[in-house]
Design a protein around this motif. Structure first.
Motif, PDB file in Angstrom:
ATOM      1  N   LYS A 126       7.950 -10.815  -4.132  1.00 40.37           N
ATOM      2  CA  LYS A 126       9.232 -10.349  -3.593  1.00 40.37           C
ATOM      3  C   LYS A 126       9.736  -9.112  -4.331  1.00 40.37           C
ATOM      4  O   LYS A 126      10.348  -8.233  -3.739  1.00 40.37           O
ATOM      5  N   ALA A 127       9.478  -9.055  -5.639  1.00 43.30           N
ATOM      6  CA  ALA A 127       9.929  -7.922  -6.454  1.00 43.30           C
ATOM      7  C   ALA A 127       8.974  -6.730  -6.358  1.00 43.30           C
ATOM      8  O   ALA A 127       9.170  -5.731  -7.053  1.00 43.30           O
ATOM      9  N   ASP A 128       7.930  -6.860  -5.524  1.00 40.61           N
ATOM     10  CA  ASP A 128       6.960  -5.782  -5.299  1.00 40.61           C
ATOM     11  C   ASP A 128       6.243  -5.370  -6.590  1.00 40.61           C
ATOM     12  O   ASP A 128       6.025  -4.190  -6.844  1.00 40.61           O
ATOM     13  N   LEU A 129       5.865  -6.379  -7.397  1.00 42.14           N
ATOM     14  CA  LEU A 129       5.186  -6.097  -8.666  1.00 42.14           C
ATOM     15  C   LEU A 129       3.668  -6.014  -8.522  1.00 42.14           C
ATOM     16  O   LEU A 129       2.986  -5.546  -9.427  1.00 42.14           O
ATOM     17  N   PHE A 130       3.129  -6.474  -7.383  1.00 40.80           N
ATOM     18  CA  PHE A 130       1.688  -6.367  -7.126  1.00 40.80           C
ATOM     19  C   PHE A 130       1.431  -5.094  -6.325  1.00 40.80           C
ATOM     20  O   PHE A 130       2.202  -4.749  -5.421  1.00 40.80           O
ATOM     21  N   SER A 131       0.335  -4.413  -6.636  1.00 42.66           N
ATOM     22  CA  SER A 131      -0.037  -3.231  -5.864  1.00 42.66           C
ATOM     23  C   SER A 131      -0.617  -3.683  -4.523  1.00 42.66           C
ATOM     24  O   SER A 131      -1.100  -4.810  -4.404  1.00 42.66           O
ATOM     25  N   PRO A 132      -0.569  -2.829  -3.500  1.00 42.42           N
ATOM     26  CA  PRO A 132      -1.097  -3.218  -2.182  1.00 42.42           C
ATOM     27  C   PRO A 132      -2.559  -3.678  -2.229  1.00 42.42           C
ATOM     28  O   PRO A 132      -2.945  -4.572  -1.481  1.00 42.42           O
ATOM     29  N   SER A 133      -3.347  -3.121  -3.122  1.00 33.72           N
ATOM     30  CA  SER A 133      -4.769  -3.489  -3.197  1.00 33.72           C
ATOM     31  C   SER A 133      -4.963  -4.959  -3.582  1.00 33.72           C
ATOM     32  O   SER A 133      -5.993  -5.553  -3.262  1.00 33.72           O
ATOM     33  N   TYR A 134      -3.973  -5.555  -4.244  1.00 30.20           N
ATOM     34  CA  TYR A 134      -4.065  -6.965  -4.633  1.00 30.20           C
ATOM     35  C   TYR A 134      -4.232  -7.860  -3.403  1.00 30.20           C
ATOM     36  O   TYR A 134      -4.883  -8.894  -3.466  1.00 30.20           O
ATOM     37  N   PHE A 135      -3.655  -7.450  -2.289  1.00 34.66           N
ATOM     38  CA  PHE A 135      -3.639  -8.271  -1.084  1.00 34.66           C
ATOM     39  C   PHE A 135      -4.809  -7.981  -0.140  1.00 34.66           C
ATOM     40  O   PHE A 135      -4.958  -8.646   0.875  1.00 34.66           O
ATOM     41  N   GLU A 136      -5.621  -6.979  -0.454  1.00 35.38           N
ATOM     42  CA  GLU A 136      -6.769  -6.657   0.395  1.00 35.38           C
ATOM     43  C   GLU A 136      -7.855  -7.709   0.231  1.00 35.38           C
ATOM     44  O   GLU A 136      -8.029  -8.257  -0.858  1.00 35.38           O
ATOM     45  N   PRO A 137      -8.595  -7.990   1.313  1.00 32.36           N
ATOM     46  CA  PRO A 137      -9.693  -8.969   1.214  1.00 32.36           C
ATOM     47  C   PRO A 137     -10.709  -8.532   0.160  1.00 32.36           C
ATOM     48  O   PRO A 137     -11.012  -7.344   0.035  1.00 32.36           O
TER      49      PRO A 137
END
Length: 175
Positions: A126-137
């Motif tokens: 929620k705080a946007d602490l993960f980079s977008p690449s963290y969520f990529e397969p």
């Protein structure tokens, strides 16, 4: 009973292990999937898990894919300590790293920290602490040839980041 050991004592003990061995350990590192601020990761994690020492990556991929021709690529930025399959050495710093295999069946507990305080994974998202690449397969091992059901991963935390480890019933606390 807990044995308090230095990094050198731990390395000397672990590098002597030559067969498949279960290890339980805890370590604290920067979260690789974290955003950065001022060149530093904003999210850290403490991981407690069970893993295996002395599992050969290439042989494991060959067995799980039934492809005896699979060849592992050379590790980047690290190399094996001479006569050891459990200790790696950073080519940049020379610091020792523990090398272990984590199976899907292994128990893993991860606690996240932001600015020194514990934070849930949900709150970190929620705080946007993960980079977008963290969520990529993520690609499975063997450059994507191992099935999702048979996948595993490798860890190589710097030993200076290991808080404790239990090997063959003996607990070691790094001091």
């Amino acid at each position: 009973m807990t044995n308090k050991v230095t990094i050198t004592q731990f390395v000397d003990g672990v590098k002597a292990i030559k067969r498949s061995t279960i290890i339980s350990l805890a370590y604290r590192v920067d979260e690789s999937g974290s955003r950065q601020k001022g060149g530093k990761k904003v999210l850290q994690k403490e991981v407690v898990l069970t893993a295996f020492l002395n599992h050969d990556y290439q042989k494991k991929v060959q067995k799980r894919t039934e492809d005896p021709t699979f060849q592992a690529e050379a590790m980047k930025g690290k190399s094996r300590l001479e006569n050891s399959s459990t200790i790696l050495v950073s080519e940049k710093t020379g610091a020792p790293m523990l090398y272990a295999t984590v199976e899907q069946s292994c128990k893993i507990q991860t606690t996240y920290f932001h600015e020194g305080r514990e934070i849930s994974k949900e709150d970190a998202i929620k705080a946007d602490l993960f980079s977008p690449s963290y969520f990529e397969p993520k690609q499975t091992k063997g450059r994507g040839t191992v099935s999702v059901e048979d996948d595993f991963y490798l860890i190589s935390p710097y030993i200076e980041r290991v808080l404790w480890a239990t090997i063959e019933g003996v607990k070691y606390e790094l001091v």
